[in-house]
Design an enzyme around this catalytic site. Sequence first.
Site, short mmCIF file in Angstrom:
data_model
loop_
_atom_site.label_atom_id
_atom_site.label_comp_id
_atom_site.label_asym_id
_atom_site.label_seq_id
_atom_site.Cartn_x
_atom_site.Cartn_y
_atom_site.Cartn_z
N THR A 66 -9.56 2.81 -8.88
CA THR A 66 -8.90 2.85 -7.59
C THR A 66 -9.20 1.58 -6.80
O THR A 66 -9.80 0.63 -7.34
CB THR A 66 -9.26 4.16 -6.83
OG1 THR A 66 -8.45 4.25 -5.67
CG2 THR A 66 -10.73 4.22 -6.43
N LYS A 70 -7.57 -2.16 -9.15
CA LYS A 70 -6.49 -1.85 -10.09
C LYS A 70 -5.93 -3.10 -10.80
O LYS A 70 -5.60 -3.06 -11.97
CB LYS A 70 -5.36 -1.11 -9.38
CG LYS A 70 -5.72 0.33 -9.02
CD LYS A 70 -4.53 1.02 -8.38
CE LYS A 70 -4.90 2.45 -7.99
NZ LYS A 70 -3.76 3.18 -7.46
N ASN A 91 -4.46 2.17 -13.38
CA ASN A 91 -5.38 3.16 -12.80
C ASN A 91 -6.04 4.01 -13.88
O ASN A 91 -6.83 4.90 -13.56
CB ASN A 91 -4.67 4.05 -11.77
CG ASN A 91 -3.77 5.09 -12.43
OD1 ASN A 91 -3.45 4.98 -13.61
ND2 ASN A 91 -3.36 6.08 -11.66
N GLY A 135 0.45 -2.94 -3.25
CA GLY A 135 0.16 -2.42 -4.59
C GLY A 135 0.67 -1.01 -4.81
O GLY A 135 1.17 -0.67 -5.89
N ASN A 156 9.79 -4.11 4.25
CA ASN A 156 8.37 -4.31 4.55
C ASN A 156 8.20 -5.12 5.82
O ASN A 156 9.08 -5.92 6.17
CB ASN A 156 7.71 -5.05 3.37
CG ASN A 156 6.20 -5.10 3.49
OD1 ASN A 156 5.58 -4.07 3.76
ND2 ASN A 156 5.61 -6.26 3.30
N MET A 219 3.05 8.49 0.75
CA MET A 219 2.21 8.41 -0.46
C MET A 219 0.74 8.70 -0.15
O MET A 219 -0.04 8.92 -1.06
CB MET A 219 2.38 7.04 -1.13
CG MET A 219 3.75 6.94 -1.81
SD MET A 219 4.17 5.28 -2.36
CE MET A 219 2.96 5.03 -3.63
N TYR A 221 -2.16 11.22 1.82
CA TYR A 221 -2.20 12.67 1.97
C TYR A 221 -3.15 13.09 3.08
O TYR A 221 -3.95 12.29 3.57
CB TYR A 221 -2.56 13.35 0.64
CG TYR A 221 -3.94 13.01 0.11
CD1 TYR A 221 -4.13 11.87 -0.65
CD2 TYR A 221 -5.04 13.80 0.41
CE1 TYR A 221 -5.39 11.54 -1.12
CE2 TYR A 221 -6.31 13.49 -0.06
CZ TYR A 221 -6.47 12.35 -0.82
OH TYR A 221 -7.70 12.02 -1.27
N GLY A 243 1.39 13.09 0.16
CA GLY A 243 1.26 12.70 -1.23
C GLY A 243 0.18 13.44 -2.01
O GLY A 243 -0.26 12.95 -3.06
P1 ATR Z 1 -1.75 -0.79 -0.95
O1 ATR Z 1 -2.45 -1.13 -2.23
O2 ATR Z 1 -2.19 0.50 -0.33
O3 ATR Z 1 -0.27 -0.88 -1.07
P2 ATR Z 1 -1.74 -3.34 0.36
O4 ATR Z 1 -1.36 -4.00 -0.92
O5 ATR Z 1 -2.74 -3.98 1.27
O6 ATR Z 1 -2.28 -1.87 0.11
O7 ATR Z 1 -0.38 -3.09 1.19
C1 ATR Z 1 -0.35 -2.45 2.42
C2 ATR Z 1 1.10 -2.24 2.85
O8 ATR Z 1 1.15 -1.56 4.11
C3 ATR Z 1 1.86 -3.54 3.04
O9 ATR Z 1 3.22 -3.33 2.73
C4 ATR Z 1 1.69 -3.77 4.56
O10 ATR Z 1 2.66 -4.58 5.13
P3 ATR Z 1 2.48 -6.21 5.15
O11 ATR Z 1 2.83 -6.66 3.76
O12 ATR Z 1 3.42 -6.69 6.17
O13 ATR Z 1 1.02 -6.46 5.48
C5 ATR Z 1 1.82 -2.36 5.05
N1 ATR Z 1 1.26 -2.16 6.40
C6 ATR Z 1 -0.04 -2.12 6.76
N2 ATR Z 1 -0.16 -1.88 8.08
C7 ATR Z 1 1.11 -1.76 8.57
C8 ATR Z 1 1.67 -1.51 9.87
N3 ATR Z 1 0.90 -1.33 10.95
N4 ATR Z 1 3.03 -1.44 9.98
C9 ATR Z 1 3.81 -1.62 8.91
N5 ATR Z 1 3.35 -1.87 7.66
C10 ATR Z 1 2.02 -1.94 7.50
#
Ligand code: ATR
Length: 275
Positions: A66, A70, A91, A135, A156, A219, A221, A243
């Site tokens: 996790t 990953k 994973n 991710g 995004n 996704m 929970y 999730g």
């Molecule tokens: P994970 O492995 O959980 O996907 P990550 O790779 O750090 O973690 O990705 C987090 C995701 O949540 C990204 O799409 C991020 O958007 P950015 O690419 O713009 O950073 C999104 N995210 C995090 N906080 C957010 C917020 N307050 N509003 C909208 N999107 C958010």
Amino acid sequence: MSQSDLDQYAVMGNPVEHSVSPAIHSEFSQQTGERLQYRAILVAEDQFPEAVQRFFESGGKGLNITVPFKEKAFAMAEIKDQRAIAAGAANTLWLDSEQRLNASTTDGLGLLQDLTVNQQLDLEGKNVLVLGAGGAVRGVLKELLARNPKQLVISNRTSEKAELLAQQFSSFGNITCASYSQIPDIGFGLVINGTSASLHGKVPAIDGALLVGSFCYDMMYGQNARVFLDWAIKNGAAQAVDGVGMLVEQAAESFSIWRKVRPLTRDIICSLRKS
Ligand code: ATR
């Protein structure tokens, strides 16, 4: 048989203390009669390859991986299946009969099992909106597109990341991208929140009207999904589901890779939802 004689499995992560995977796999073990022990192992950020090597050298049979390892798990595996290759992450790790390190990812299968079997949602011909491009989202796009949605729109906060994913996954189906402010209102049958915004008490800054009548899924929970799900219902979503089903189903897929038996999941999902 003593505990140490049991086949050993584990989840490695950082943090990992609050993982429910040991409880889920222990339920699977009791239910199927597969005799195994599954624990959580906290690994220092710079010690991951060594920890994996040590685990398998000492006779360990399989690992779940996790956050934040990953991608590293994927990189160090000798044999990677198509799902792991599409996700660029793994994973689930195990050794094959020739002692080669194999990698897969079961997140996409877990999500689709929850959506299409547990929730009885048919994605074929529907418009799907996926929020986020990290991710978590990358790990499920291949399986979502395999269900032939009419169109999958990925959006995004940082648009460039969504653009990149739309390009990278274009060979798997009809995927387009849009910035948060320009998501077309084409009637989404399914909206998936794959962002971590809820962890900061926020929802993605999209127009709530896009959710009217949709099946909304987070996704994450439990409490971590609540902000988005409450917001979705307030905006007229037909249903809003967290999730936890994905979590249990991805665990069941890993278990069946390792043990060649797929455990039943419904009761565990119900009891986790209540807890
Ligand atoms: P994970 O492995 O959980 O996907 P990550 O790779 O750090 O973690 O990705 C987090 C995701 O949540 C990204 O799409 C991020 O958007 P950015 O690419 O713009 O950073 C999104 N995210 C995090 N906080 C957010 C917020 N307050 N509003 C909208 N999107 C958010």
